[in-house]
Motif scaffolding. Structure first.
Motif, PDB file in Angstrom:
ATOM      1  N   GLU A  10       0.833  -1.199   0.000  1.00  0.00           N
ATOM      2  CA  GLU A  10       0.000   0.000   0.000  1.00  0.00           C
ATOM      3  C   GLU A  10       0.877   1.262   0.000  1.00  0.00           C
ATOM      4  O   GLU A  10       0.610   2.213  -0.739  1.00  0.00           O
ATOM      5  CB  GLU A  10      -0.942  -0.028   1.221  1.00  0.00           C
ATOM      6  N   ALA A  11       1.916   1.251   0.822  1.00  0.00           N
ATOM      7  CA  ALA A  11       2.832   2.393   0.894  1.00  0.00           C
ATOM      8  C   ALA A  11       3.502   2.641  -0.457  1.00  0.00           C
ATOM      9  O   ALA A  11       3.656   3.785  -0.890  1.00  0.00           O
ATOM     10  CB  ALA A  11       3.894   2.140   1.964  1.00  0.00           C
ATOM     11  N   THR A  12       3.872   1.568  -1.140  1.00  0.00           N
ATOM     12  CA  THR A  12       4.515   1.680  -2.457  1.00  0.00           C
ATOM     13  C   THR A  12       3.576   2.356  -3.457  1.00  0.00           C
ATOM     14  O   THR A  12       3.969   3.280  -4.176  1.00  0.00           O
ATOM     15  CB  THR A  12       4.898   0.280  -2.985  1.00  0.00           C
ATOM     16  N   LYS A  13       2.334   1.903  -3.447  1.00  0.00           N
ATOM     17  CA  LYS A  13       1.368   2.463  -4.404  1.00  0.00           C
ATOM     18  C   LYS A  13       1.101   3.936  -4.100  1.00  0.00           C
ATOM     19  O   LYS A  13       1.039   4.762  -5.011  1.00  0.00           O
ATOM     20  CB  LYS A  13       0.074   1.643  -4.371  1.00  0.00           C
ATOM     21  N   GLU A  14       0.987   4.241  -2.816  1.00  0.00           N
ATOM     22  CA  GLU A  14       0.742   5.628  -2.428  1.00  0.00           C
ATOM     23  C   GLU A  14       1.913   6.517  -2.880  1.00  0.00           C
ATOM     24  O   GLU A  14       1.719   7.618  -3.414  1.00  0.00           O
ATOM     25  CB  GLU A  14       0.562   5.729  -0.906  1.00  0.00           C
ATOM     26  N   LEU A  15       3.119   6.008  -2.671  1.00  0.00           N
ATOM     27  CA  LEU A  15       4.317   6.773  -3.016  1.00  0.00           C
ATOM     28  C   LEU A  15       4.380   7.076  -4.520  1.00  0.00           C
ATOM     29  O   LEU A  15       4.772   8.170  -4.933  1.00  0.00           O
ATOM     30  CB  LEU A  15       5.561   5.985  -2.569  1.00  0.00           C
ATOM     31  N   ILE A  16       3.979   6.099  -5.327  1.00  0.00           N
ATOM     32  CA  ILE A  16       3.981   6.312  -6.782  1.00  0.00           C
ATOM     33  C   ILE A  16       2.944   7.375  -7.157  1.00  0.00           C
ATOM     34  O   ILE A  16       3.209   8.263  -7.976  1.00  0.00           O
ATOM     35  CB  ILE A  16       3.716   4.988  -7.535  1.00  0.00           C
ATOM     36  N   ARG A  17       1.788   7.310  -6.477  1.00  0.00           N
ATOM     37  CA  ARG A  17       0.735   8.313  -6.737  1.00  0.00           C
ATOM     38  C   ARG A  17       1.209   9.705  -6.344  1.00  0.00           C
ATOM     39  O   ARG A  17       1.087  10.657  -7.110  1.00  0.00           O
ATOM     40  CB  ARG A  17      -0.539   7.970  -5.941  1.00  0.00           C
ATOM     41  N   VAL A  18       1.784   9.807  -5.147  1.00  0.00           N
ATOM     42  CA  VAL A  18       2.230  11.109  -4.630  1.00  0.00           C
ATOM     43  C   VAL A  18       3.294  11.732  -5.538  1.00  0.00           C
ATOM     44  O   VAL A  18       3.316  12.938  -5.757  1.00  0.00           O
ATOM     45  CB  VAL A  18       2.778  10.930  -3.189  1.00  0.00           C
ATOM     46  N   ASN A  19       4.168  10.888  -6.072  1.00  0.00           N
ATOM     47  CA  ASN A  19       5.232  11.402  -6.933  1.00  0.00           C
ATOM     48  C   ASN A  19       4.793  11.564  -8.388  1.00  0.00           C
ATOM     49  O   ASN A  19       5.598  11.937  -9.244  1.00  0.00           O
ATOM     50  CB  ASN A  19       6.463  10.503  -6.843  1.00  0.00           C
ATOM     51  N   LYS A  20       3.531  11.229  -8.642  1.00  0.00           N
ATOM     52  CA  LYS A  20       2.935  11.385  -9.983  1.00  0.00           C
ATOM     53  C   LYS A  20       3.771  10.707 -11.076  1.00  0.00           C
ATOM     54  O   LYS A  20       4.059  11.287 -12.126  1.00  0.00           O
ATOM     55  CB  LYS A  20       2.755  12.873 -10.314  1.00  0.00           C
ATOM     56  N   LEU A  21       4.175   9.458 -10.787  1.00  0.00           N
ATOM     57  CA  LEU A  21       4.970   8.714 -11.765  1.00  0.00           C
ATOM     58  C   LEU A  21       4.092   7.676 -12.444  1.00  0.00           C
ATOM     59  O   LEU A  21       3.122   7.196 -11.850  1.00  0.00           O
ATOM     60  CB  LEU A  21       6.119   8.000 -11.053  1.00  0.00           C
TER      61      LEU A  21
END
Ligand code: PPE
Length: 304
Positions: free
Chosen positions: A81-92
Motif C-alpha cells: 500500500e505504501a509503495t502504491k501511495e508513493l507512486i501516486r504522490v510522486n505522480k509517476l
C-alpha cells in the motif's frame, strides 16, 4: 547510473522530502551491510500504472529478512500500500521501486539484534539498466574471476545489501575489461548468474537456467520468463552447467527487474550472435504482459 530525483520518499511510515531522506553516519547497515532490499518496476499500462509482481517482490524481501533474523515492522500488505501511495504522490507512471529494510542507528558491533530495523521505499524513473541498445542488439559478457558468494558464507537467496559487494567486484572487473556485464561461476565452478541478473541459455530449442543450487537469486523475472516460456510451449529446464555450455549456446540472455530481458551476443569473445528467435519471442511476450496487454497474466499487475 545517476538517480533522477523525485518529490517524496517513504521512511518508517512517513512521506519525507527527497532531500531530507537521510540516515546517521553510524547506521549499522552502512558499516556492516545489514540491510535487505528489493528492486521492483511499475509500468504504464492501458489501464493505468501497475506494479509488476509487487507482492511477490515484497514476500522475497520478507524471506531475505528472515535469513538475517530481521523482523520487519510492516506487513507485506502495508508495504504494498505504501509503495502504491508513493507512486501516486510522486505522480509517476513507469518507475523503479527500491524498498529497503536495514539495521539503523543505536548499536555498533556484530550482534545486531538490539539495533532498530528501519524501512524505507524510494521510487524514481530508471531507464534500461544495460542500455536501450543492449535490449535490442545484445550485450557482451565476460566470465568473472570473482566467484559468486556461496550458500554457506552469504546465502545468495537473500537480497541483502552487504552481499552486493561481491557483484560490485565482478561488475567493475567486467567494465574495466571493456565488457558490459559479468557472469559469475559458483564456488564449484558451475555457471551461476550475472552481477544483477539471472542467466538463461538456449540450445537446440530448449531453454536452460542454473538451479538455486548454483548460488543464484530466485529472480522474479527468472520465474516470469520460465512461466511464459512454458506457456508458449518451450521446454524449460533448471539445470547446472559449465562455461563451455555458454560458448555452445544458440542464444543466451539475462533477466532481472532493472535489466528486464537482455540478449547476450558474445561471451568471452566467443560470438553467440544476434538476438535469436526465442529471446525475441520472450522479450515480446514480457513487454506485452507488463504493459497489461495480456489478460491471462493480469494477476501479476498490481494497479496503483
Ligand atoms: N540476481 C541478482 C544478483 C540480482 O541482483 C537480481 C536483481 C537478479 C538476479 C534478478 O532478480 P529479479 O529482479 O527478481 O528478476 N537485481 C536488482 C538490483 C540491480 C541493481 O543494480 O541494484 C534489480 O534488477 O532490480
Amino acid at each position: 547510473m545517476p538517480i533522477q530525483k523525485v518529490d517524496k520518499i517513504w521512511m518508517n511510515g512517513r512521506l519525507v522530502d527527497w532531500d531530507e531522506a537521510k540516515v546517521h553516519i553510524l547506521t549499522h547497515a552502512l558499516h556492516y551491510g545489514s540491510g535487505v532490499f528489493e528492486g521492483i518496476r511499475a509500468y504504464k499500462t492501458i489501464k493505468g500504472t501497475a506494479v509488476f509482481r509487487l507482492t511477490d517482490h515484497l514476500k522475497r524481501m520478507e524471506r531475505s529478512a528472515k535469513i538475517y533474523f530481521m523482523e520487519l515492522p510492516y506487513t507485506v500488505a502495508e508495504l504494498a500500500e505504501a509503495t502504491k501511495e508513493l507512486i501516486r504522490v510522486n505522480k509517476l507512471d513507469g518507475c523503479y521501486i527500491r524498498p529497503i529494510a536495514y539495521r539503523g542507528y543505536g548499536e555498533m558491533g556484530l550482534y545486531p539484534m538490539n539495533a532498530p530495523v528501519d524501512v524505507a521505499i524510494a521510487v524514481w524513473p530508471w531507464g534500461a539498466y544495460l542500455g536501450e541498445e543492449g535490449i535490442k542488439k545484445g550485450i557482451r559478457a565476460k566470465i568473472s574471476s570473482f566467484r559468486r558468494i556461496e550458500p554457506n558464507s552469504l546465502p545468495p537467496a537473500a537480497k541483502a545489501t552487504g552481499q552486493y559487494i561481491n557483484s560490485i567486484l565482478a561488475k567493475m572487473e567486467a567494465i574495466f575489461s571493456d565488457y558490459d556485464e559479468a557472469i559469475l561461476l559458483d564456488s564449484k565452478g558451475m555457471v551461476s548468474e550475472g552481477s544483477g541478473e539471472n542467466l538463461f541459455v538456449v540450445r537446440d530449442g530448449i531453454i536452460y537456467t542454473p538451479s538455486t543450487g548454483a548460488s543464484v537469486l530466485e529472480g522474479i523475472t527468472r520465474d516470469t520468463v520460465m512461466k511464459i516460456a512454458a506457456d508458449v510451449g518451450y521446454k524449460v529446464m533448471e539445470k547446472d552447467f559449465v562455461r563451455s555450455d555458454l560458448y555452445f549456446a544458440d542464444e543466451a540472455f539475462f533477466t532481472g527487474t532493472a535489466a528486464e530481458i537482455v540478449p547476450i551476443r558474445e561471451i568471452d569473445n566467443r560470438p553467440i550472435g544476434e538476438p535469436g528467435p526465442i529471446t525475441r519471442k520472450l522479450q515480446d511476450r514480457f513487454y506485452t504482459i507488463v504493459r497489461g496487454e495480456d489478460e491471462k497474466y493480469r494477476d501479476w499487475l498490481e494497479f496503483v
